[in-house]
Design an enzyme around this catalytic site. Structure first.
Site, PDB file in Angstrom:
ATOM      1  N   GLN A 139      22.005  58.291  36.381  1.00  0.00           N
ATOM      2  CA  GLN A 139      21.609  57.150  37.220  1.00  0.00           C
ATOM      3  C   GLN A 139      22.368  55.878  36.863  1.00  0.00           C
ATOM      4  OE1 GLN A 139      17.590  55.153  36.951  1.00  0.00           O
ATOM      5  NE2 GLN A 139      17.308  56.169  38.921  1.00  0.00           N
ATOM      6  N   GLU A 188      44.689  29.872  45.234  1.00  0.00           N
ATOM      7  CA  GLU A 188      44.245  29.449  46.568  1.00  0.00           C
ATOM      8  C   GLU A 188      42.879  28.764  46.488  1.00  0.00           C
ATOM      9  OE1 GLU A 188      46.033  29.700  49.550  1.00  0.00           O
ATOM     10  OE2 GLU A 188      47.653  30.290  48.221  1.00  0.00           O
ATOM     11  N   THR A 196      39.943  27.780  43.208  1.00  0.00           N
ATOM     12  CA  THR A 196      39.054  28.532  42.334  1.00  0.00           C
ATOM     13  C   THR A 196      37.698  28.765  43.000  1.00  0.00           C
ATOM     14  OG1 THR A 196      38.143  26.536  41.334  1.00  0.00           O
ATOM     15  CG2 THR A 196      40.123  27.484  40.306  1.00  0.00           C
TER      16      THR A 196
END
Length: 215
Positions: free
Chosen positions: A110, A194, A196
């Site tokens: 799992q 481009e 932060t």
């Protein structure tokens, strides 16, 4: 800067500088943590004279041009991040089906299943945010807020997916024999350039609060 007397951000113009022009110097190639296939170099302008016909758009309209290009670039960087994140979790998921511990594939556990489920769910949501921003841009509608939302969510989801991929591979994920360590390095910068993640949050908040104030 073409009009120093203009208000801040209003006296900037955009020019196309051709490679090889006198005075344009390409600096050393940076040695980066990731993205090794992409060259990153400092550009220096020393007594570099640009002809008048190299002007892009209108005089003193450069700031608007730059901001518009940044918004579009955020869709591209988000797409890059999405591809890296998908590559990482795809590889890790296939590995989980093959790698056995306690006489069974680790995909049966799992703990591994939840990492896979969460990563794919986040990346699918990221894909839809990107497609919405790209659609609005294609339609000529405002898309700055949507691009920032997409870039913020996608790149951070991609980083999480890459680190989960490393975790699924365990010690192997930390070696260069397997590609997920490279994916993790390549994804890291997508939440930086481009604009932060912090800047994207500022843009989104500004757009939302500005819209509410006008309404």
């Amino acid at each position: 800067m073409t009009d120093k007397a203009a208000p801040k951000g209003k006296g900037i113009s955009c020019f196309l500088v051709e490679a090889g022009i006198e005075g344009l110097i390409i600096g050393k190639a940076e040695e980066k943590m990731g993205q090794h296939a992409s060259s990153t170099n400092e550009l220096l302008f020393q007594d570099c004279r640009i002809p008048q016909d190299a002007l892009m758009g209108q005089i003193n309209d450069g700031f608007r041009i730059a901001v518009a290009e940044l918004a579009g670039g955020r869709i591209g960087v988000g797409s890059l991040g999405l591809g890296i994140g998908m590559a990482a979790i795809d590889y890790a998921s296939r590995y989980a089906l093959e790698r056995k511990q306690f006489n069974q594939p680790i995909a049966n556990f799992q703990a591994i299943q939840w990492k896979i489920a969460d990563s794919y769910t986040e990346l699918e949501a990221a894909r839809l945010l990107l497609m919405n921003a790209a659609f609005r841009k294609e339609q000529g509608r405002s898309f700055a807020k949507e691009a920032s939302m997409a870039k913020l969510f996608v790149t951070e989801a991609a980083n999480r997916a890459c680190y989960e991929a490393v975790q699924i591979l365990g010690g192997y994920g930390y070696t260069r024999e397997f590609p997920v360590e490279r994916f993790a390095r390549d994804a890291r910068v997508t939440s930086i350039y481009e604009g932060t993640s912090e800047i994207q949050r500022l843009i989104v908040a500004r757009e939302v609060l500005g819209g509410l104030a006008q309404g």
